[in-house]
Motif scaffolding. Structure first.
Motif, PDB file in Angstrom:
ATOM      1  N   UNK A 170       0.839  -1.200   0.000  1.00 22.72           N
ATOM      2  CA  UNK A 170       0.000   0.000   0.000  1.00 22.72           C
ATOM      3  C   UNK A 170       0.873   1.249   0.000  1.00 22.72           C
ATOM      4  N   UNK A 171       0.266   2.389  -0.342  1.00 22.59           N
ATOM      5  CA  UNK A 171       1.012   3.645  -0.365  1.00 22.59           C
ATOM      6  C   UNK A 171       1.482   4.040   1.037  1.00 22.59           C
ATOM      7  N   UNK A 172       0.683   3.744   2.050  1.00 18.76           N
ATOM      8  CA  UNK A 172       1.118   4.067   3.404  1.00 18.76           C
ATOM      9  C   UNK A 172       2.274   3.168   3.842  1.00 18.76           C
ATOM     10  N   UNK A 173       2.283   1.899   3.384  1.00 15.75           N
ATOM     11  CA  UNK A 173       3.374   1.001   3.739  1.00 15.75           C
ATOM     12  C   UNK A 173       4.682   1.424   3.076  1.00 15.75           C
ATOM     13  N   UNK A 174       4.607   1.859   1.814  1.00 12.17           N
ATOM     14  CA  UNK A 174       5.861   2.256   1.154  1.00 12.17           C
ATOM     15  C   UNK A 174       6.406   3.539   1.777  1.00 12.17           C
ATOM     16  N   UNK A 175       5.526   4.393   2.292  1.00 13.31           N
ATOM     17  CA  UNK A 175       5.995   5.576   3.018  1.00 13.31           C
ATOM     18  C   UNK A 175       6.793   5.149   4.248  1.00 13.31           C
ATOM     19  N   UNK A 176       6.280   4.156   4.978  1.00 10.66           N
ATOM     20  CA  UNK A 176       6.974   3.664   6.169  1.00 10.66           C
ATOM     21  C   UNK A 176       8.289   2.988   5.787  1.00 10.66           C
ATOM     22  N   UNK A 177       8.276   2.169   4.734  1.00 13.72           N
ATOM     23  CA  UNK A 177       9.501   1.468   4.307  1.00 13.72           C
ATOM     24  C   UNK A 177      10.610   2.467   3.962  1.00 13.72           C
ATOM     25  N   UNK A 178      10.273   3.471   3.147  1.00 11.50           N
ATOM     26  CA  UNK A 178      11.292   4.411   2.695  1.00 11.50           C
ATOM     27  C   UNK A 178      11.781   5.316   3.827  1.00 11.50           C
ATOM     28  N   UNK A 181       1.139   8.924   9.844  1.00 13.89           N
ATOM     29  CA  UNK A 181       1.073  10.360   9.531  1.00 13.89           C
ATOM     30  C   UNK A 181       2.471  10.946   9.323  1.00 13.89           C
ATOM     31  N   UNK A 182       3.413  10.687  10.250  1.00 16.89           N
ATOM     32  CA  UNK A 182       4.753  11.255  10.141  1.00 16.89           C
ATOM     33  C   UNK A 182       5.437  10.772   8.870  1.00 16.89           C
ATOM     34  N   UNK A 183       5.363   9.463   8.583  1.00 13.15           N
ATOM     35  CA  UNK A 183       6.057   8.902   7.431  1.00 13.15           C
ATOM     36  C   UNK A 183       5.515   9.459   6.116  1.00 13.15           C
ATOM     37  N   UNK A 184       4.184   9.611   6.043  1.00 13.52           N
ATOM     38  CA  UNK A 184       3.573  10.125   4.814  1.00 13.52           C
ATOM     39  C   UNK A 184       3.926  11.603   4.623  1.00 13.52           C
ATOM     40  N   UNK A 185       3.895  12.366   5.704  1.00 13.78           N
ATOM     41  CA  UNK A 185       4.274  13.781   5.604  1.00 13.78           C
ATOM     42  C   UNK A 185       5.745  13.911   5.216  1.00 13.78           C
ATOM     43  N   UNK A 186       6.615  13.045   5.736  1.00  7.20           N
ATOM     44  CA  UNK A 186       8.028  13.070   5.354  1.00  7.20           C
ATOM     45  C   UNK A 186       8.189  12.761   3.874  1.00  7.20           C
ATOM     46  N   UNK A 187       7.460  11.771   3.394  1.00  7.11           N
ATOM     47  CA  UNK A 187       7.524  11.382   1.990  1.00  7.11           C
ATOM     48  C   UNK A 187       7.160  12.559   1.087  1.00  7.11           C
ATOM     49  N   UNK A 188       6.116  13.307   1.493  1.00  8.09           N
ATOM     50  CA  UNK A 188       5.690  14.460   0.694  1.00  8.09           C
ATOM     51  C   UNK A 188       6.709  15.593   0.782  1.00  8.09           C
ATOM     52  N   UNK A 223      -4.571   8.836  -0.526  1.00  9.48           N
ATOM     53  CA  UNK A 223      -5.076   7.486  -0.748  1.00  9.48           C
ATOM     54  C   UNK A 223      -4.134   6.458  -0.124  1.00  9.48           C
ATOM     55  N   UNK A 224      -3.991   6.480   1.191  1.00  9.93           N
ATOM     56  CA  UNK A 224      -2.968   5.659   1.855  1.00  9.93           C
ATOM     57  C   UNK A 224      -3.146   4.160   1.681  1.00  9.93           C
ATOM     58  N   UNK A 225      -4.367   3.689   1.550  1.00 12.24           N
ATOM     59  CA  UNK A 225      -4.582   2.246   1.450  1.00 12.24           C
ATOM     60  C   UNK A 225      -4.496   1.725   0.019  1.00 12.24           C
ATOM     61  N   UNK A 226      -4.344   2.616  -0.962  1.00 18.47           N
ATOM     62  CA  UNK A 226      -4.286   2.186  -2.362  1.00 18.47           C
ATOM     63  C   UNK A 226      -2.997   1.420  -2.634  1.00 18.47           C
ATOM     64  N   UNK A 227      -3.089   0.437  -3.520  1.00 18.30           N
ATOM     65  CA  UNK A 227      -1.913  -0.362  -3.876  1.00 18.30           C
ATOM     66  C   UNK A 227      -0.960   0.454  -4.751  1.00 18.30           C
ATOM     67  N   UNK A 228       0.329   0.189  -4.607  1.00 18.38           N
ATOM     68  CA  UNK A 228       1.366   0.868  -5.386  1.00 18.38           C
ATOM     69  C   UNK A 228       1.669   0.038  -6.636  1.00 18.38           C
ATOM     70  N   UNK A 229       1.617   0.682  -7.780  1.00 20.58           N
ATOM     71  CA  UNK A 229       1.960  -0.029  -9.018  1.00 20.58           C
ATOM     72  C   UNK A 229       3.480  -0.155  -9.135  1.00 20.58           C
ATOM     73  N   UNK A 230       3.938  -1.065 -10.010  1.00 18.09           N
ATOM     74  CA  UNK A 230       5.381  -1.277 -10.176  1.00 18.09           C
ATOM     75  C   UNK A 230       6.058  -0.045 -10.781  1.00 18.09           C
ATOM     76  N   UNK A 231       5.355   0.668 -11.660  1.00 20.80           N
ATOM     77  CA  UNK A 231       5.968   1.865 -12.228  1.00 20.80           C
ATOM     78  C   UNK A 231       6.036   2.996 -11.194  1.00 20.80           C
ATOM     79  N   UNK A 232       5.013   3.118 -10.329  1.00 14.30           N
ATOM     80  CA  UNK A 232       5.062   4.121  -9.262  1.00 14.30           C
ATOM     81  C   UNK A 232       6.172   3.779  -8.279  1.00 14.30           C
ATOM     82  N   UNK A 233       6.363   2.481  -8.012  1.00 15.77           N
ATOM     83  CA  UNK A 233       7.453   2.050  -7.139  1.00 15.77           C
ATOM     84  C   UNK A 233       8.798   2.474  -7.728  1.00 15.77           C
TER      85      UNK A 233
END
Length: 813
Positions: free
Chosen positions: A674-682, A709-716, A734-744
């Motif tokens: 998810x988009x929120x998970x990739x924010x946390x990972x990065x 919240x902190x991770x997503x705000x940092x990502x932005x 859209x934090x729960x939306x899946x991340x596509x391979x090209x967006x990754x």
């Protein structure tokens, strides 16, 4: 219902009526179109004095105000009301003054469908004048009836902050079937008032009545039918829902969005609305719409004040929004709105007896609500320090004559309600086996118990033999959660079972229901003898306990432990791996008046510990360990990655604490990221840098309470990801939306400071894609190798185990 506004007439109304002893108004009931304005404590300074012909109040959206005095009008003799003949046109009579000290005003307009009328004024001194009203129907003029004036009835005024500023107003009185009304106000010498006016309300056009399939018999019977999702319990009265009578469910103010609820039903307060009794059965829905409009738009309340309404024909109507089966706080008796049910009968019963149909309907309503909440309607209870019957009239708690002659029937109503509730037969209304919850299915079973009752749940094996039992009681309508994982101190084997629920209600009725279930565990589960690891009866012990694998009775290599958590309500307990945020926890919710258990796997995390949190004061709190799932090898803390081709990469992201897995100790390798998970990972891959999140969230769908919240705000803020523009300076993430391979690919390119490259990617499906340059960099750095068929599949979601591999390779670039 279309929202409406209240108009203040241009005249100064009864300002300075020191020379007058009384005031009388005769008005035909009508609604005329005009502009809107609001109630005000004084007239507009520059308003010209209206002529007699202009004294008709004007209306919009079905609500009209009519002033009770017209300045500058000639004084003439007033004919007796009995001699009044309503004209065919709209010409009002002049303001008049009778001989002597009485100042009188007489005025007429043609009837145009008003169904509710109210009287209002603002006190200009101490004391209160006497107001009387009567209605003209097809049989002539009714007798004079006193009008009871109040400033407010409590909670809604407090929520709006307008209670002390509101005008003194009457209840909304039924006007259907009348073509004229006469108002008489006396005692003005000692209790002057200003801004005196009538409020006329029509019933609107929201509902077609009678509706399809409606009949008098079907609307007054005792067989429960699911009308608008209102009813479930056998024996409930047939109720006409808000949907059917055309109520508005749009909150008039933000503070009205959520109804207030009581905790335990104390008593019923019976009312009558006053007004005329000349309405027909088909008029009643429009009358209810008129009362709701009067309560909301004239009195400033959040909704219709009564919880239930009954008409003289025995029809029962759902009142205030919030659920007819629930204990909704109404607005009907100041100081007695919480933990009571306000039931009002349409009409005036001061000098006439209530109909048998209305009394029977009161019996049905009071019996059913008493049954739902487990009280004896013929008994007594203490309220505000006073022992009072469970069924009372409004006049028992206020200076009023309400509910008129109905008061004489209350003791019999209560006795009959007790007898009727003893005949009701309850039933379990919902049984759900929570298939898939925490990967133990369906060992947790939920059942809705519609009434206070004792209950027993029995687990039967495929031969019908009882292998486990659970039991308890509920003191009110509740959802009970129970679990089946052990029998005779042994963990139950996977397989097919059934659960039989048996109940005994407070009226002695037995009810039963059975549902099939299937018990299963994840591959690799190792059962153990149940072990109590935490047992807290009361107090603050166990508020934030850490349980090691040793304390849990499992090997140190256990990736997850199967826990059974039980508590007496109300409470919410949270259990999670110690290295996960408590916001991502396995939870047990137990409602008021019941007990409950939950069953689920909880990961031990990288620290091989489980955190248990419970609120202070929760009683009967117990945690048992029933078995465990071993980790899938020494390099990973998760139990579900043995078959993953990226198991080593998963172990690396876990060891770097970039990925912490899920509450149940799993990694879920093939699930999309998810988009929120990739924010946390990065954010973690960057070393969790110090970052002060903005006071105002950047994205409308990621509040400060969001777990990432902190991770997503940092990502932005780092320019790695932005949101979707909604216009007006608003964005969503859209934090729960899946991340596509090209967006990754784009996220990694920005996070790792990628450089443009002209080297072809080698993939057949990326030319012309929006992130072609980023994908070429991903291929050139060998972060990705694509698929065996030579494709990259740019729009496909990226899986969690593939993301682990991408992160490890990116870190090595």
């Amino acid at each position: 219902m279309i929202p409406m506004s209240i108009r203040r007439p241009a005249s100064a109304a009864l300002a300075g009526v020191g020379m007058a002893a009384s005031l009388t108004l005769v008005v035909g009931i009508g609604v005329l179109p005009a502009e809107a304005s609001a109630f005000s404590t004084t007239a507009d300074p520059g308003s010209p004095a209206p002529t007699a012909a202009a004294s008709t109040g004007q209306a919009e959206d079905g609500l009209e105000t009519v002033p009770l005095i017209v300045e500058g009008a000639a004084a003439t003799a007033v004919p007796a009301a009995e001699d009044l003949v309503l004209p065919d046109d709209e010409t009002p009579l002049a303001a008049q003054r009778a001989p002597g000290d009485e100042a009188l005003l007489q005025r007429t307009v043609p009837t145009a469908g008003a169904v509710v009328v109210g009287l209002a004024w603002r006190p200009a001194g101490l004391g209160s004048p006497r107001a009387e009203i009567r209605f003209r129907t097809a049989t002539g003029w009714d007798e004079w009836a006193d009008v009871e004036m109040t400033r407010g009835e409590g909670e809604d005024e407090a929520r709006s902050g307008a209670g002390a500023l509101a005008p003194v107003m009457s209840e909304g009185m039924v006007a259907s079937g009348a073509d004229a009304i006469e108002v008489r106000i006396s005692g003005l010498d000692s209790a002057p008032v200003t801004d005196a006016h009538l409020v006329l309300v029509d019933g609107g056009q929201e509902a077609t009545w009678p509706g399809p399939g409606w009949s008098a018999a079907s609307s007054t019977g005792t067989t429960a039918t699911a009308v608008g999702g209102v009813l479930t319990a056998t024996g409930a009265p047939a109720v006409i829902s808000r949907l059917r009578w055309g109520a508005s469910d749009v909150p008039p103010r933000p503070e009205c969005a959520t109804p207030d609820y009581g905790t335990q039903l104390d008593r019923f307060v019976v009312h009558h609305t006053a007004g005329t009794n000349a309405y027909s059965a088909a008029d009643s829905p429009a009358i209810l719409r008129g009362i709701q409009r009067y309560h909301v738009d004239a009195r400033g309340w959040c909704d219709i004040g009564y919880n239930v309404l009954v008409d003289k024909f025995g029809q029962v109507f759902e009142g205030r929004r919030g659920g007819l089966e629930e204990l909704v706080v109404g607005v009907h008796a100041s100081g007695h709105n919480t933990n009571t049910v306000g039931v009002s009968v349409l009409g005036d019963y001061t000098k006439v007896a209530p109909t048998t149909a209305a009394i029977d309907a009161l019996v049905r309503v009071i019996a059913w609500k008493s049954y739902l909440h487990g009280i004896d309607p013929a008994g007594s209870a203490v309220k505000n320090g006073v022992l009072m019957p469970r069924v009372i009239g409004h006049r028992d708690v206020a200076q009023t004559s309400c509910p008129g002659a109905i008061q004489n029937h209350l003791r019999d109503i209560a006795s009959r309600a007790r007898s009727q509730m003893l005949t009701y037969q309850p039933e379990f209304t919902r049984i759900v086996a929570n298939d898939g919850v925490q990967r133990v299915a369906p060992a947790v079973v939920e059942v809705d118990i519609p009434v206070p009752a004792g209950w027993t749940a029995t687990l039967l094996d495929s031969s019908g033999t009882a292998v486990a039992r659970r039991s308890g009681t509920v003191t009110r309508r509740a959802t009970v959660t129970t679990e089946f994982a052990t029998s005779h101190e042994a963990v139950l084997a996977a397989g097919s079972y059934s659960v039989r629920f048996d109940g005994v209600s407070t009226n002695g009725k037995v009810f039963s229901s059975t549902t099939p279930v299937r018990l299963r565990y994840p591959d690799g589960f190792v059962a153990q003898t149940p072990r109590v690891v935490l047992d807290v009866q009361s107090g603050s012990a166990g508020l934030g306990t850490l349980l090691t694998t040793q304390a849990l009775g499992t090997p140190t290599t256990a990736a997850a432990v199967l826990l059974r958590v039980c508590a007496s309500g109300p409470t919410t307990a949270r259990i999670s791996p110690s290295d996960l945020s408590p916001a991502m926890a396995f939870e047990l919710h137990v409602g008021s008046g019941s007990t409950g258990c939950a069953l689920g796997f909880v990961g031990t995390g990288l620290d091989r510990q489980v955190r248990v949190e419970r609120p202070a004061g929760a009683s009967g709190f117990r945690v048992e360990s029933l078995g465990h799932l071993p980790a899938a090898g020494a390099t990973t803390p998760y139990w579900d990655v043995a078959a993953s081709p990226f198991r080593t990469d998963i172990g690396w992201v876990a060891g770097q604490r970039i990925a912490t897995g899920n509450v149940d100790g799993s990694f879920r390798p093939v699930a999309p990221v998810s988009r929120q998970a990739i924010a946390a990972f990065l954010y973690r891959a960057a070393g969790s840098p110090a970052f002060s999140a903005p006071a105002s969230p950047t994205f409308v769908d990621v509040s400060q309470t969001h777990p990432f919240f902190r991770e997503i705000e940092w990502l932005a803020a780092a320019g790695i990801a932005d949101g979707t523009d909604l216009g007006g300076g608003r964005q969503e993430f859209r934090p729960a939306a899946a991340v596509s391979r090209q967006a990754m690919a784009a996220f990694l390119y920005r996070a790792y400071d990628g450089s443009p490259t002209e080297e072809p990617s080698g993939f057949s499906d990326v030319t012309g894609t929006p992130f072609e340059a980023e994908i070429r960099w991903l291929a050139a750095t060998r972060i990705t190798t694509g698929n065996p068929d030579g494709t990259f599949r740019p729009t496909a979601p990226v899986s969690r185990h593939a993301m682990a591999a991408f992160l490890r390779r990116a870190n090595e670039v």
